[in-house]
Design a protein around this motif. Structure first.
Motif, PDB file in Angstrom:
ATOM      1  N   HIS A  11      55.948  43.231  91.009  1.00  0.00           N
ATOM      2  CA  HIS A  11      56.746  44.342  91.293  1.00  0.00           C
ATOM      3  C   HIS A  11      58.060  43.784  91.730  1.00  0.00           C
ATOM      4  CE1 HIS A  11      52.980  46.888  91.913  1.00  0.00           C
ATOM      5  NE2 HIS A  11      52.547  45.893  92.815  1.00  0.00           N
ATOM      6  N   LEU A  40      61.748  44.163  92.819  1.00  0.00           N
ATOM      7  CA  LEU A  40      62.365  45.183  93.553  1.00  0.00           C
ATOM      8  C   LEU A  40      63.958  44.915  93.435  1.00  0.00           C
ATOM      9  CD1 LEU A  40      59.838  45.400  96.257  1.00  0.00           C
ATOM     10  CD2 LEU A  40      60.127  46.939  94.479  1.00  0.00           C
ATOM     11  N   ASP A  69      66.006  44.955  95.836  1.00  0.00           N
ATOM     12  CA  ASP A  69      66.549  44.539  96.876  1.00  0.00           C
ATOM     13  C   ASP A  69      66.474  43.012  96.863  1.00  0.00           C
ATOM     14  OD1 ASP A  69      63.876  44.308  97.458  1.00  0.00           O
ATOM     15  OD2 ASP A  69      64.046  45.263  99.245  1.00  0.00           O
ATOM     16  N   GLU A 119      56.846  41.324  94.911  1.00  0.00           N
ATOM     17  CA  GLU A 119      55.768  41.639  95.542  1.00  0.00           C
ATOM     18  C   GLU A 119      54.457  41.106  94.458  1.00  0.00           C
ATOM     19  OE1 GLU A 119      55.561  45.527  96.894  1.00  0.00           O
ATOM     20  OE2 GLU A 119      56.794  45.178  98.562  1.00  0.00           O
ATOM     21  N   GLU A 127      54.781  37.961  99.001  1.00  0.00           N
ATOM     22  CA  GLU A 127      56.485  38.492  98.796  1.00  0.00           C
ATOM     23  C   GLU A 127      57.329  36.994  98.687  1.00  0.00           C
ATOM     24  OE1 GLU A 127      58.306  41.208 101.472  1.00  0.00           O
ATOM     25  OE2 GLU A 127      56.780  42.404 101.078  1.00  0.00           O
ATOM     26  N   GLU A 166      64.157  48.344  88.279  1.00  0.00           N
ATOM     27  CA  GLU A 166      62.965  47.873  89.006  1.00  0.00           C
ATOM     28  C   GLU A 166      61.921  47.897  88.165  1.00  0.00           C
ATOM     29  OE1 GLU A 166      60.433  50.086  92.592  1.00  0.00           O
ATOM     30  OE2 GLU A 166      62.600  50.468  92.443  1.00  0.00           O
ATOM     31  N   SER A 226      57.622  47.263  87.514  1.00  0.00           N
ATOM     32  CA  SER A 226      55.837  47.162  87.866  1.00  0.00           C
ATOM     33  C   SER A 226      55.052  46.538  86.674  1.00  0.00           C
ATOM     34  CB  SER A 226      55.213  47.999  88.714  1.00  0.00           C
ATOM     35  OG  SER A 226      55.741  48.116  90.099  1.00  0.00           O
TER      36      SER A 226
END
Length: 196
Positions: free
Chosen positions: A136, A138, A140, A144, A157, A166, A168
């Protein structure tokens, strides 16, 4: 023909391209290559098992290897060794149409940290039915990584350099490990267009 490895040599770059049913790998090296006069590119498809053997018997990275490519055959010469093989005839897949020219998501990460996280997650992924690791990415600047099995779950993480959208996505853990084991640099960049 697809069991072979496509070799393309130009005056300043050589490319090796190989694929299996799921993956395509390309290795480039940029240096000056001597081609026959009036030739812009040499293309040949070398049997995969021959390249595996050549990789095993090459003395070291500093020993020059000369490839002599003719119609239907190739000779590799290094030191006192000569390796001769028949090349594969036929039309290789047009890999340039498969590889995208731009990407929607980029993640830059430290190679050793990613390798360690994948190693830990793959322990659990192997227990699952499909050996999958989920990534994942992200906005920011975090990635993950998760893996699920009947016996438990893994959640890792890590900080990444992030550009784009973003995302996944899931991978067979072995595929990711195979790639990272063949990267020498301290950092790597993963580029994506979609979760497919």
């Amino acid at each position: 023909i697809l069991t072979g490895c496509l070799l393309e040599v130009e005056p300043t770059e050589a490319r090796l391209v190989a694929l299996d049913g799921f993956r395509l790998a390309m290795q480039k090296t940029q240096e000056a290559f001597t081609l026959p006069e009036g030739t812009e590119q040499i293309t040949s498809v070398i049997p995969g098992r021959v390249l595996n053997e050549l990789g095993k018997i090459l003395l070291d990275e500093e020993t020059p290897c000369t490839l002599t490519i003719g119609k239907g055959h190739m000779q590799a010469s290094f030191g006192n060794t000569r390796l001769n093989t028949v090349t594969l005839a036929g039309e290789y897949i047009d890999y340039k149409k498969i590889l995208p020219s731009s990407f929607q998501t980029l993640a830059k990460v430290e190679r050793s940290a990613l390798q360690d996280a994948i190693d830990r997650a793959s322990l659990m992924a192997r227990e699952g039915k499909n050996n999958l690791i989920y990534l994942h990415l992200l906005p920011d600047g975090r990635m993950e990584m998760t893996a699920n099995a009947d016996r438990g779950d893994v959640h890792e993480e890590m900080d990444i350099g992030f550009e784009g959208n973003e995302l996944s996505i899931a991978f067979n853990s072995r595929y990711l490990t195979d790639i990272i084991h063949n990267i020498d640099g301290e950092r790597l960049c993963m580029c994506f267009n979609s979760n497919v």
